[in-house]
Scaffold this active site. Structure first.
Site, PDB file in Angstrom:
ATOM      1  N   TRP A 101     -41.894 -39.843  15.581  1.00  0.00           N
ATOM      2  CA  TRP A 101     -42.664 -38.469  15.732  1.00  0.00           C
ATOM      3  C   TRP A 101     -43.351 -38.554  17.072  1.00  0.00           C
ATOM      4  CZ3 TRP A 101     -41.585 -35.069  12.555  1.00  0.00           C
ATOM      5  CH2 TRP A 101     -41.315 -35.244  11.248  1.00  0.00           C
ATOM      6  N   ASP A 171     -51.830 -37.903  17.371  1.00  0.00           N
ATOM      7  CA  ASP A 171     -51.381 -37.227  16.072  1.00  0.00           C
ATOM      8  C   ASP A 171     -51.698 -38.157  15.175  1.00  0.00           C
ATOM      9  OD1 ASP A 171     -49.816 -36.462  13.957  1.00  0.00           O
ATOM     10  OD2 ASP A 171     -47.926 -36.478  14.848  1.00  0.00           O
ATOM     11  N   LYS A 195     -49.810 -34.752   4.471  1.00  0.00           N
ATOM     12  CA  LYS A 195     -49.590 -36.200   4.365  1.00  0.00           C
ATOM     13  C   LYS A 195     -50.964 -36.841   3.449  1.00  0.00           C
ATOM     14  CE  LYS A 195     -46.055 -35.820   6.851  1.00  0.00           C
ATOM     15  NZ  LYS A 195     -45.925 -36.302   8.198  1.00  0.00           N
TER      16      LYS A 195
HETATM   17  C1  LIG Z   1     -44.959 -35.498   9.180  1.00  0.00           C
HETATM   18  C2  LIG Z   1     -45.320 -35.933  10.443  1.00  0.00           C
HETATM   19  C3  LIG Z   1     -45.193 -35.122  11.297  1.00  0.00           C
HETATM   20  C4  LIG Z   1     -44.478 -33.851  11.197  1.00  0.00           C
HETATM   21  O1  LIG Z   1     -45.169 -32.601  10.518  1.00  0.00           O
HETATM   22  P1  LIG Z   1     -44.759 -31.299  10.237  1.00  0.00           P
HETATM   23  O2  LIG Z   1     -45.834 -30.651   9.715  1.00  0.00           O
HETATM   24  O3  LIG Z   1     -43.463 -31.379   9.449  1.00  0.00           O
HETATM   25  O4  LIG Z   1     -44.427 -30.586  11.389  1.00  0.00           O
HETATM   26  C5  LIG Z   1     -45.624 -35.330  12.952  1.00  0.00           C
HETATM   27  N1  LIG Z   1     -46.276 -36.357  12.890  1.00  0.00           N
HETATM   28  C6  LIG Z   1     -46.666 -37.455  11.960  1.00  0.00           C
HETATM   29  C7  LIG Z   1     -47.046 -38.508  12.404  1.00  0.00           C
HETATM   30  C8  LIG Z   1     -46.030 -37.281  10.736  1.00  0.00           C
HETATM   31  O5  LIG Z   1     -46.265 -38.187   9.812  1.00  0.00           O
END
Ligand SMILES: *Cc1c(COP(=O)(O)O)cnc(C)c1O
Length: 360
Positions: A101, A171, A195
């Site tokens: 990511w 993030d 998540k």
């Molecule tokens: C799942 C995830 C993403 C991507 O998320 P989307 O909503 O599918 O774009 C980005 N960063 C992390 C840390 C993730 O776990």
């Protein structure tokens, strides 16, 4: 059929009380005669929902007044572009690459300016967090970027990098609200909610006010400017209204559980059960450096692909769902987010123990 223990990395398990409440309110939300799904986002009723959600999130995270909370769409991945488009005044940013990511975010930023990969753990399949105490931070960097919890690899920053005065962007998709955090350590904290907080489609970004300006990269679409959403209290266009309503219920649930300190304790207890088992097992091995272990995502392997596949299949039959590891890593991964009950982790460990005995 009853509910399973869902170890999916995302979309992921949500608190049962939240799902039940949503079900109860599906046909008639509090006497409105309609579902929240059918409701104008300009109505007084909806305004209460989104304002309450924001206030509850502010309470839970102790968000300082000089930070905006934005509810937006496009998932975490859209933020990979929004961050550079809105922050890259000097067209320079430093990225710490601790997984897929972070790498995707870095690659996206490369399209808008000079993104520097100043540290990486790719040499060991992202199984650790690099030492970030004295990195070569670029003098003109607009920000330093991290992915705080690496969903796929199961590592977590236990200490934030020394950004040498630069703004930190994080993030937190897969560790959002799993433990307390100090928002004022960051310029931006953002996460997709699927998540740990709600249904896919909502991304929450907490942004220091001075970073929200009209001074964005030329050509930045209106919808991708933070200012558009900040000036309109996340109601510039139709927001992901139903998703935000569910997030609001999860915020209430976290409050009722005792807030983030209690959440952390609950998560540490669950993770300990699983890591303790992995540490003594002769068949199953954790894949991550001990000091960097995530509380949320726990990857493990047997070292034998066929045995891994058998484990995943048998676990599914026992009501333990979605334990297959990410396709880039293989093996298994148990995501044990806030809403995973302790009993789910206990059942998993009991199952692993039995499996180990049977398949010696
Ligand atoms: C799942 C995830 C993403 C991507 O998320 P989307 O909503 O599918 O774009 C980005 N960063 C992390 C840390 C993730 O776990």
């Amino acid at each position: 059929m009853g509910r399973v223990y869902n170890f999916s990395a995302g979309p992921a398990v949500l608190p049962e009380v939240v799902l039940k409440e949503a079900a109860d309110e599906m046909m008639d939300y509090k006497g409105s005669g309609m579902s929240v799904m059918e409701m104008s986002h300009r109505s007084k009723t909806y305004d209460d929902i989104i304002k309450t959600a924001e206030q509850d999130l502010r309470d839970i995270l102790n968000i300082p007044d000089n930070y905006k909370v934005l509810f937006m769409q496009g998932g975490a991945s859209t933020q990979f572009a929004m961050v550079p488009m809105n922050l890259m005044k000097n067209k320079v940013a430093d990225y710490i690459i601790t997984g897929q990511w972070a790498k995707k975010a870095y690659q996206e930023a490369c399209m808008y300016g000079k993104a520097n990969a100043i540290a990486s753990s790719e040499d060991k399949t992202f199984s650790y967090i690099p030492d970030c105490s004295d990195l070569p931070i670029s003098e003109d960097a607009d920000y330093v970027y991290i992915c705080e919890n690496n969903t796929i690899y199961g590592t977590k920053f236990k200490q934030l990098p020394n950004t040498k005065g630069k703004i930190l962007v994080s993030d937190v998709s897969s560790c959002f609200l799993s433990e307390p955090m100090n928002i004022s350590d960051y310029g931006i904290v953002y996460g997709g909610v699927q998540k740990n907080i709600g249904p896919a489609g909502v991304v929450i970004s907490i942004i220091r006010e001075d970073l929200i300006t009209d001074d964005v990269l030329p050509g930045t679409p209106t919808m991708l400017k933070f200012k558009t959403h900040a000036d309109n209290d996340s109601l510039y266009n139709t927001p992901p209204a139903y998703g935000i309503y569910i997030c609001g219920k999860v915020f209430k649930w976290i409050k009722s559980m005792g807030g983030l300190e209690a959440m952390k304790k609950h998560n540490e207890e669950k993770a300990k059960i699983l890591y303790d088992f992995l540490d003594q097992s002769e068949m199953f091995k954790g894949t991550v450096a001990e000091a960097d272990r995530s509380l949320m995502n726990v990857p493990f392997v047997t070292g034998d692909k066929d045995l891994d596949a058998l484990f995943v299949a048998e676990a599914k039959k026992a009501g333990l769902e979605s334990l297959k590891g990410h396709r880039s890593v293989g093996g298994m991964r148990a995501s044990i987010y806030n809403a995973m009950p302790k009993a789910g982790v206990e059942k998993l460990v009991e199952f692993m123990s039995d499996f180990e005995k049977k398949n010696k």
